[in-house]
Design an enzyme around this catalytic site. Structure first.
Site, PDB file in Angstrom:
ATOM      1  N   GLY A  16     -11.455   2.898  -7.084  1.00  0.00           N
ATOM      2  CA  GLY A  16     -11.912   1.954  -6.072  1.00  0.00           C
ATOM      3  C   GLY A  16     -12.984   1.018  -6.585  1.00  0.00           C
ATOM      4  O   GLY A  16     -12.957  -0.187  -6.320  1.00  0.00           O
ATOM      5  N   GLU A  35     -21.674   3.175 -14.495  1.00  0.00           N
ATOM      6  CA  GLU A  35     -20.964   4.455 -14.534  1.00  0.00           C
ATOM      7  C   GLU A  35     -21.686   5.388 -15.508  1.00  0.00           C
ATOM      8  O   GLU A  35     -21.990   4.998 -16.638  1.00  0.00           O
ATOM      9  CB  GLU A  35     -19.512   4.257 -14.972  1.00  0.00           C
ATOM     10  CG  GLU A  35     -18.725   5.531 -15.172  1.00  0.00           C
ATOM     11  CD  GLU A  35     -18.701   6.429 -13.945  1.00  0.00           C
ATOM     12  OE1 GLU A  35     -19.107   7.608 -14.062  1.00  0.00           O
ATOM     13  OE2 GLU A  35     -18.292   5.948 -12.868  1.00  0.00           O
ATOM     14  N   CYS A  43      -9.626  10.402 -10.678  1.00  0.00           N
ATOM     15  CA  CYS A  43      -8.171  10.319 -10.817  1.00  0.00           C
ATOM     16  C   CYS A  43      -7.735  10.333 -12.272  1.00  0.00           C
ATOM     17  O   CYS A  43      -6.883  11.113 -12.684  1.00  0.00           O
ATOM     18  CB  CYS A  43      -7.658   9.068 -10.114  1.00  0.00           C
ATOM     19  SG  CYS A  43      -5.872   8.844 -10.263  1.00  0.00           S
ATOM     20  N   CYS A  48      -5.635  13.075 -10.579  1.00  0.00           N
ATOM     21  CA  CYS A  48      -4.207  12.759 -10.497  1.00  0.00           C
ATOM     22  C   CYS A  48      -3.496  12.749 -11.838  1.00  0.00           C
ATOM     23  O   CYS A  48      -2.424  13.345 -11.994  1.00  0.00           O
ATOM     24  CB  CYS A  48      -4.000  11.385  -9.852  1.00  0.00           C
ATOM     25  SG  CYS A  48      -5.165  10.929  -8.572  1.00  0.00           S
ATOM     26  N   LYS A  51      -3.502  16.182 -13.821  1.00  0.00           N
ATOM     27  CA  LYS A  51      -2.776  17.135 -12.966  1.00  0.00           C
ATOM     28  C   LYS A  51      -1.283  16.897 -13.045  1.00  0.00           C
ATOM     29  O   LYS A  51      -0.491  17.847 -13.172  1.00  0.00           O
ATOM     30  CB  LYS A  51      -3.254  16.985 -11.525  1.00  0.00           C
ATOM     31  CG  LYS A  51      -2.460  17.784 -10.515  1.00  0.00           C
ATOM     32  CD  LYS A  51      -2.814  17.367  -9.103  1.00  0.00           C
ATOM     33  CE  LYS A  51      -2.309  15.974  -8.791  1.00  0.00           C
ATOM     34  NZ  LYS A  51      -2.676  15.545  -7.409  1.00  0.00           N
ATOM     35  N   LYS A  52      -0.853  15.626 -12.975  1.00  0.00           N
ATOM     36  CA  LYS A  52       0.577  15.329 -13.032  1.00  0.00           C
ATOM     37  C   LYS A  52       1.144  15.662 -14.410  1.00  0.00           C
ATOM     38  O   LYS A  52       2.266  16.173 -14.517  1.00  0.00           O
ATOM     39  CB  LYS A  52       0.813  13.854 -12.700  1.00  0.00           C
ATOM     40  CG  LYS A  52       2.289  13.472 -12.513  1.00  0.00           C
ATOM     41  CD  LYS A  52       2.891  14.133 -11.284  1.00  0.00           C
ATOM     42  CE  LYS A  52       4.382  13.808 -11.130  1.00  0.00           C
ATOM     43  NZ  LYS A  52       4.630  12.387 -10.816  1.00  0.00           N
ATOM     44  N   TYR A 178      -4.683  20.666  -1.308  1.00  0.00           N
ATOM     45  CA  TYR A 178      -3.874  20.074  -2.380  1.00  0.00           C
ATOM     46  C   TYR A 178      -4.114  20.768  -3.729  1.00  0.00           C
ATOM     47  O   TYR A 178      -3.188  21.232  -4.391  1.00  0.00           O
ATOM     48  CB  TYR A 178      -4.260  18.609  -2.589  1.00  0.00           C
ATOM     49  CG  TYR A 178      -3.747  17.585  -1.635  1.00  0.00           C
ATOM     50  CD1 TYR A 178      -2.771  16.679  -2.029  1.00  0.00           C
ATOM     51  CD2 TYR A 178      -4.270  17.446  -0.351  1.00  0.00           C
ATOM     52  CE1 TYR A 178      -2.320  15.667  -1.185  1.00  0.00           C
ATOM     53  CE2 TYR A 178      -3.828  16.456   0.503  1.00  0.00           C
ATOM     54  CZ  TYR A 178      -2.855  15.563   0.086  1.00  0.00           C
ATOM     55  OH  TYR A 178      -2.425  14.576   0.924  1.00  0.00           O
ATOM     56  N   ALA A 180      -5.594  23.495  -4.659  1.00  0.00           N
ATOM     57  CA  ALA A 180      -5.322  24.929  -4.767  1.00  0.00           C
ATOM     58  C   ALA A 180      -3.841  25.209  -4.967  1.00  0.00           C
ATOM     59  O   ALA A 180      -3.445  25.941  -5.887  1.00  0.00           O
ATOM     60  CB  ALA A 180      -5.841  25.643  -3.520  1.00  0.00           C
ATOM     61  N   GLU A 182      -1.496  23.189  -5.883  1.00  0.00           N
ATOM     62  CA  GLU A 182      -0.979  22.568  -7.100  1.00  0.00           C
ATOM     63  C   GLU A 182      -1.281  23.422  -8.322  1.00  0.00           C
ATOM     64  O   GLU A 182      -0.393  23.688  -9.146  1.00  0.00           O
ATOM     65  CB  GLU A 182      -1.568  21.164  -7.256  1.00  0.00           C
ATOM     66  CG  GLU A 182      -0.986  20.168  -6.255  1.00  0.00           C
ATOM     67  CD  GLU A 182      -1.672  18.824  -6.249  1.00  0.00           C
ATOM     68  OE1 GLU A 182      -1.045  17.848  -5.805  1.00  0.00           O
ATOM     69  OE2 GLU A 182      -2.849  18.743  -6.670  1.00  0.00           O
ATOM     70  N   ARG A 205      -3.476  22.932   5.608  1.00  0.00           N
ATOM     71  CA  ARG A 205      -3.798  22.593   6.986  1.00  0.00           C
ATOM     72  C   ARG A 205      -3.712  21.082   7.180  1.00  0.00           C
ATOM     73  O   ARG A 205      -4.174  20.307   6.358  1.00  0.00           O
ATOM     74  CB  ARG A 205      -5.209  23.094   7.322  1.00  0.00           C
ATOM     75  CG  ARG A 205      -5.648  22.884   8.755  1.00  0.00           C
ATOM     76  CD  ARG A 205      -6.895  23.717   9.044  1.00  0.00           C
ATOM     77  NE  ARG A 205      -7.949  23.471   8.087  1.00  0.00           N
ATOM     78  CZ  ARG A 205      -8.892  22.540   8.216  1.00  0.00           C
ATOM     79  NH1 ARG A 205      -8.894  21.739   9.260  1.00  0.00           N
ATOM     80  NH2 ARG A 205      -9.839  22.395   7.295  1.00  0.00           N
ATOM     81  N   GLY A 262     -12.525  22.365  -2.014  1.00  0.00           N
ATOM     82  CA  GLY A 262     -12.875  21.063  -1.479  1.00  0.00           C
ATOM     83  C   GLY A 262     -13.867  20.307  -2.341  1.00  0.00           C
ATOM     84  O   GLY A 262     -14.484  20.846  -3.258  1.00  0.00           O
ATOM     85  N   HIS A 437      25.672   8.651  -3.181  1.00  0.00           N
ATOM     86  CA  HIS A 437      26.273   9.975  -3.382  1.00  0.00           C
ATOM     87  C   HIS A 437      26.660  10.166  -4.848  1.00  0.00           C
ATOM     88  O   HIS A 437      27.143   9.239  -5.489  1.00  0.00           O
ATOM     89  CB  HIS A 437      27.519  10.101  -2.498  1.00  0.00           C
ATOM     90  CG  HIS A 437      28.140  11.449  -2.539  1.00  0.00           C
ATOM     91  ND1 HIS A 437      27.585  12.540  -1.907  1.00  0.00           N
ATOM     92  CD2 HIS A 437      29.269  11.889  -3.156  1.00  0.00           C
ATOM     93  CE1 HIS A 437      28.355  13.591  -2.111  1.00  0.00           C
ATOM     94  NE2 HIS A 437      29.379  13.216  -2.878  1.00  0.00           N
ATOM     95  N   GLU A 442      20.296  11.109  -0.091  1.00  0.00           N
ATOM     96  CA  GLU A 442      21.210  10.642   0.954  1.00  0.00           C
ATOM     97  C   GLU A 442      21.087  11.470   2.233  1.00  0.00           C
ATOM     98  O   GLU A 442      21.493  11.018   3.309  1.00  0.00           O
ATOM     99  CB  GLU A 442      22.658  10.668   0.460  1.00  0.00           C
ATOM    100  CG  GLU A 442      23.229  12.057   0.221  1.00  0.00           C
ATOM    101  CD  GLU A 442      24.680  12.017  -0.264  1.00  0.00           C
ATOM    102  OE1 GLU A 442      25.449  11.201   0.283  1.00  0.00           O
ATOM    103  OE2 GLU A 442      25.018  12.779  -1.167  1.00  0.00           O
TER     104      GLU A 442
END
Length: 453
Positions: A16, A35, A43, A48, A51-52, A178, A180, A182, A205, A262, A437, A442
């Site tokens: 951001g 920074e 991220c 992100c 993790k991915k 999320y 946990a 993952e 939740r 969290g 298909h 589908e």
């Protein structure tokens, strides 16, 4: 000439903050960004992206197993090497850090390395030097929170779990969100004996209840040991291992414990308390529709304010903020309810719009269409993995209110469905769309029978 050094001073070079800095600079503003840790924020560095990559790695074990049903014979049993994954990830993150630096440089944004402190409504101090700015943007993101219990000094947080010196053969995750689910899935896929401990009766939740139940059953089938309505009582070190005592009296010996309980806004040391910046009941910075705090020259976005803690949300908020303060028109408010999300557990979750429970609370009558099936791939693989797809429809208008999926590549698929939900398309529009298909996708346009009302 302006009385300030900068028109916008951004604190935090995450998704951001960098987007806001670049976009404001493109609009003609003089911008600096500070920074103190790493470019790209959570991220890119500890969220992100890594993790991915680890989720991709964890899927290979299943792919090797599934390949046998399609005629592939591996010469020997596959062996996972943690150091290779970890070190390749580190190099990729370094590459991305460099890209972020070049993006700022090319946008003519000054990058200042150091922790910034707000000294008053228009001044920031970094490394002992003071800068003035007409507007100051706080975009410092979140920081992992670890609960207090005996032995909590032994736990890892989500910033640390990617770079372990050795692979944990026995791995325990505390939490039910999320991160946990993952990481319980990821380490299970990589070969750990994986445990997930959560104080509630069911994880995730806020998600659709049927999705939560389906995910629970699929994760359990894959070997993740789920300990619901439980918590950690204490952790005791035992050599290189840890003895975890749960509140039900059960003990588990593991090699690593991840606290995924969290994240909280990373506001410590920013000096916002000196300005009496108002916080909401969750401890996040309160802002108006222009992303202004109780001190109007101080702005905030991303994980430090209320809303979905997602990278694309921070990016969109940055675009909105810049349009408000440096643009030539007022943007439409961000449509938070239509934002899609994915959970990279195994199998993946993709969801957009209202859950069945939310729709029932908001609308007089709804129709639910759901399909629970074995994907075509697994007719030969021998896997008993199943897929869930679900549409929530307003009975009065026929508009699709929500779409949900649990299955392979759910995040990829739900992105396209999100456009339809955001556009307000009806179930008749879905029905009139010819499916591709044979694909699992589908199913979203071939569900004709109402599952329940």
């Amino acid at each position: 000439m302006s009385q300030f050094d900068y028109d916008l001073f951004v604190i935090g070079a995450g998704s951001g903050g960098v987007r806001a800095a670049r976009t404001a600079a493109a609009a003609g503003a003089r911008v600096a960004i500070a920074e103190d840790r790493y470019l790209g924020g959570t991220c890119v560095n500890v969220g992100c992206v890594p993790k991915k990559l680890y989720s991709y790695a964890a899927h290979f074990q299943e792919a090797f197993h599934d390949s046998a049903g399609f005629g592939w014979q591996l010469p020997q049993a596959p062996r996972f090497d943690w150091a290779t994954l970890r070190d390749n990830k580190i190099e990729e993150i370094k590459r991305l850090n460099g890209i972020y630096g070049r993006l700022l440089d090319n946008a003519d944004v000054r990058l200042i390395n150091g922790r910034a402190t707000v000294t008053d409504a228009n001044h920031v101090e970094v490394n002992g030097e003071t800068f003035s700015s007409e507007k100051i943007l706080v975009a410092t993101g979140g920081w992992p929170w670890v609960p207090d219990f005996p032995g909590n000094e032994h736990v890892l947080n989500s910033n640390q779990v990617f770079d372990l010196d050795r692979f944990p053969e026995r791995f325990l995750v505390l939490g039910g969100g999320y991160i946990a689910v993952e990481f319980a899935s990821i380490f299970n896929g990589l070969g750990s004996e994986s445990h997930l401990v959560y104080r509630g009766g069911l994880f995730l939740r806020g998600f659709d209840h049927e999705v939560r139940e389906f995910t629970r059953d699929e994760m359990a089938k894959k070997g993740v040991n789920l300990h619901f309505e439980n918590n950690i009582e204490r952790i005791d070190a035992q050599g290189d291992a840890y003895l975890v005592t749960l509140t039900n009296g059960e003990t588990l010996e593991v090699d690593a414990v991840l606290s995924a309980t969290g994240r909280k806004p990373h506001l410590e040391g920013l000096g916002l308390d000196k300005l009496d910046i108002a916080l909401d009941r969750d401890g996040k910075i309160a802002v108006n529709e222009r992303f202004e705090t109780s001190t109007p020259s101080i702005l905030a976005l991303g994980d430090v304010i209320s809303g979905p803690e997602l990278t694309p949300v921070a990016l969109e908020e940055a675009m909105q903020l810049v349009q408000h303060h440096f643009g030539d028109s007022t943007p439409k408010p961000l449509d938070y309810p239509s934002i899609a999300t994915a959970v990279f557990c195994h199998p993946n979750i993709g969801t957009v719009g209202l859950s069945e429970e939310e729709a029932r609370a908001e609308y007089a009558a709804i129709r639910v269409y759901a399909a629970d099936f074995k994907p075509m791939k697994h007719t030969l693989s021998g896997s008993d993995e199943r897929c869930l797809m679900k549409l929530i429809v307003d009975d009065a208008s026929d508009r699709v209110l929500g779409a949900h999926m649990v299955g392979e590549e759910a995040g990829e698929l739900i992105q396209g469905i999100a456009i339809a939900v955001r556009a307000g398309l009806t179930k008749a529009d879905f029905d009139a769309t010819v499916g591709i298909h044979p694909t699992g996708a589908e199913e979203f346009v071939t569900m004709r029978s109402v599952t329940r009302t």
